[in-house]
Design a protein around this motif. Structure first.
Motif, PDB file in Angstrom:
ATOM      1  N   VAL A  51     -12.316  -9.126   1.030  1.00 53.45           N
ATOM      2  CA  VAL A  51     -13.592  -9.613   0.511  1.00 53.45           C
ATOM      3  C   VAL A  51     -13.425 -11.002  -0.101  1.00 53.45           C
ATOM      4  O   VAL A  51     -14.252 -11.903   0.111  1.00 53.45           O
ATOM      5  CB  VAL A  51     -14.153  -8.627  -0.532  1.00 53.45           C
ATOM      6  CG1 VAL A  51     -15.371  -9.228  -1.243  1.00 53.45           C
ATOM      7  CG2 VAL A  51     -14.536  -7.313   0.130  1.00 53.45           C
ATOM      8  N   ILE A 130     -15.782  -8.179   8.439  1.00 48.15           N
ATOM      9  CA  ILE A 130     -16.927  -8.803   7.780  1.00 48.15           C
ATOM     10  C   ILE A 130     -17.438  -9.985   8.608  1.00 48.15           C
ATOM     11  O   ILE A 130     -18.645 -10.186   8.771  1.00 48.15           O
ATOM     12  CB  ILE A 130     -16.537  -9.266   6.359  1.00 48.15           C
ATOM     13  CG1 ILE A 130     -16.238  -8.048   5.472  1.00 48.15           C
ATOM     14  CG2 ILE A 130     -17.653 -10.104   5.729  1.00 48.15           C
ATOM     15  CD1 ILE A 130     -15.697  -8.398   4.103  1.00 48.15           C
ATOM     16  N   GLY A 138     -26.550  -9.676   5.639  1.00 50.07           N
ATOM     17  CA  GLY A 138     -26.344 -10.110   4.267  1.00 50.07           C
ATOM     18  C   GLY A 138     -27.533 -10.859   3.718  1.00 50.07           C
ATOM     19  O   GLY A 138     -27.944 -10.649   2.568  1.00 50.07           O
ATOM     20  N   SER A 148     -24.927 -10.141  -4.871  1.00 49.24           N
ATOM     21  CA  SER A 148     -23.832 -10.286  -3.905  1.00 49.24           C
ATOM     22  C   SER A 148     -22.923  -9.060  -3.931  1.00 49.24           C
ATOM     23  O   SER A 148     -22.467  -8.580  -2.883  1.00 49.24           O
ATOM     24  CB  SER A 148     -23.031 -11.549  -4.217  1.00 49.24           C
ATOM     25  OG  SER A 148     -23.821 -12.699  -4.057  1.00 49.24           O
ATOM     26  N   TYR A 152     -22.286  -6.500  -0.700  1.00 42.88           N
ATOM     27  CA  TYR A 152     -20.986  -6.122  -0.145  1.00 42.88           C
ATOM     28  C   TYR A 152     -20.792  -4.612  -0.200  1.00 42.88           C
ATOM     29  O   TYR A 152     -20.296  -4.001   0.757  1.00 42.88           O
ATOM     30  CB  TYR A 152     -19.866  -6.821  -0.914  1.00 42.88           C
ATOM     31  CG  TYR A 152     -19.502  -8.178  -0.359  1.00 42.88           C
ATOM     32  CD1 TYR A 152     -18.654  -8.297   0.737  1.00 42.88           C
ATOM     33  CD2 TYR A 152     -20.003  -9.344  -0.933  1.00 42.88           C
ATOM     34  CE1 TYR A 152     -18.318  -9.536   1.255  1.00 42.88           C
ATOM     35  CE2 TYR A 152     -19.673 -10.591  -0.420  1.00 42.88           C
ATOM     36  CZ  TYR A 152     -18.830 -10.682   0.671  1.00 42.88           C
ATOM     37  OH  TYR A 152     -18.499 -11.914   1.185  1.00 42.88           O
ATOM     38  N   VAL A 156     -22.531  -4.702   3.637  1.00 43.40           N
ATOM     39  CA  VAL A 156     -21.514  -5.376   4.421  1.00 43.40           C
ATOM     40  C   VAL A 156     -20.279  -4.497   4.649  1.00 43.40           C
ATOM     41  O   VAL A 156     -19.852  -4.270   5.793  1.00 43.40           O
ATOM     42  CB  VAL A 156     -21.117  -6.710   3.758  1.00 43.40           C
ATOM     43  CG1 VAL A 156     -19.967  -7.362   4.519  1.00 43.40           C
ATOM     44  CG2 VAL A 156     -22.314  -7.648   3.704  1.00 43.40           C
ATOM     45  N   LEU A 157     -19.673  -3.998   3.565  1.00 47.29           N
ATOM     46  CA  LEU A 157     -18.427  -3.245   3.705  1.00 47.29           C
ATOM     47  C   LEU A 157     -18.581  -1.935   4.481  1.00 47.29           C
ATOM     48  O   LEU A 157     -17.715  -1.605   5.306  1.00 47.29           O
ATOM     49  CB  LEU A 157     -17.811  -2.989   2.329  1.00 47.29           C
ATOM     50  CG  LEU A 157     -17.160  -4.210   1.671  1.00 47.29           C
ATOM     51  CD1 LEU A 157     -16.625  -3.856   0.294  1.00 47.29           C
ATOM     52  CD2 LEU A 157     -16.038  -4.768   2.538  1.00 47.29           C
TER      53      LEU A 157
END
Length: 242
Positions: A51, A130, A138, A148, A152, A156-157
């Motif tokens: 990350v 990612i 995102g 943010s 994530y 995202v993750l």
């Protein structure tokens, strides 16, 4: 003269309370413990570093990049010797570490070495996972008011980890194979017990055939587990099922 196999050697007594088979089983348990613990450390550290490599902050991404370059370019065996012989000499509490039970000291050195080494490889997998996602995911999350960190964590993750399950499987298998280097500092894992069995019985073929088969069974179990996880976490229509 052809070699005469004697598989009954495993049932012979190594001591009053143990057979040679017990040594092999004990080594297998140590290998599983070392590999599993190292994997947890590697996955946690590698995910954080992965990350960090995608953040716009140059200090965070620079630190993660330096970590990857350092741990990926130094041979694993050299890293193991550094953790086992050098690090205790440099730490203020190094004397306490050197006074530990030798088996505990060997186990900790092996686990930390494998965990930090594999973390550098997982970092790159997470970064690539990612990077493979559309920026729209995102951006849409941020537009909906997520921070943010929340983007994530919730968007995202979860998607990135679904994508990188196959290469993660390879790293999971590798960490059990790489755990054999811990036998060089005296840890009696599966490889160490196999070598000790040869010293005591002079039966190298039986010993290392058994060790090889157990490594293969362990790796097959890991691959089956990861394939099950891949099936359970696959997003329908997003990743091909072929």
């Amino acid at each position: 003269m052809p070699y005469l196999f004697h598989w009954g050697v495993f049932l012979e007594r190594a001591s009053a309370s143990e057979t040679y088979l017990d040594w092999i089983v004990s080594g297998l348990k140590v290998t599983i413990a070392v590999g599993s613990t190292s994997w947890i450390i590697a996955l946690c550290i590698g995910s954080i570093l992965g990350v960090m490599r995608t953040l716009p902050n140059k200090w965070a991404s620079g630190f993660a990049s330096a970590y990857v370059e350092l741990f990926r370019n130094v041979p694993l065996l050299v890293q193991l010797f550094i953790w086992y012989f050098v690090v205790p000499e440099l730490l203020p509490w190094g004397t306490a570490i050197k006074q530990m039970n030798p088996v505990t000291q060997q186990f900790l050195a092996g686990v930390i070495c494998l965990g930090t080494f594999t973390a550098a490889r997982i970092c790159e997998l997470v970064r690539s996972g990612i990077g493979s996602l559309s920026r729209g995911q995102g951006n849409a999350s941020l537009a909906l008011g997520l921070t943010s960190l929340q983007t994530y964590r919730y968007v995202v993750l979860p998607m990135a980890f679904r994508i990188i399950v196959p290469p993660l499987t390879t790293e999971f298998v590798n960490i059990f194979q790489n755990s054999a280097v811990a036998s060089t500092i005296g840890l009696l894992d599966l490889a160490g017990q196999g070598r000790q069995l040869v010293d005591y019985t002079a039966r190298p073929y039986e010993s290392f055939i058994a060790v090889t088969m157990l490594y293969c069974l362990l790796n097959v179990a890991v691959m089956m587990l990861m394939r099950w996880i891949e099936r359970r976490t696959r997003v329908p229509g997003y990743i091909s099922t072929k």
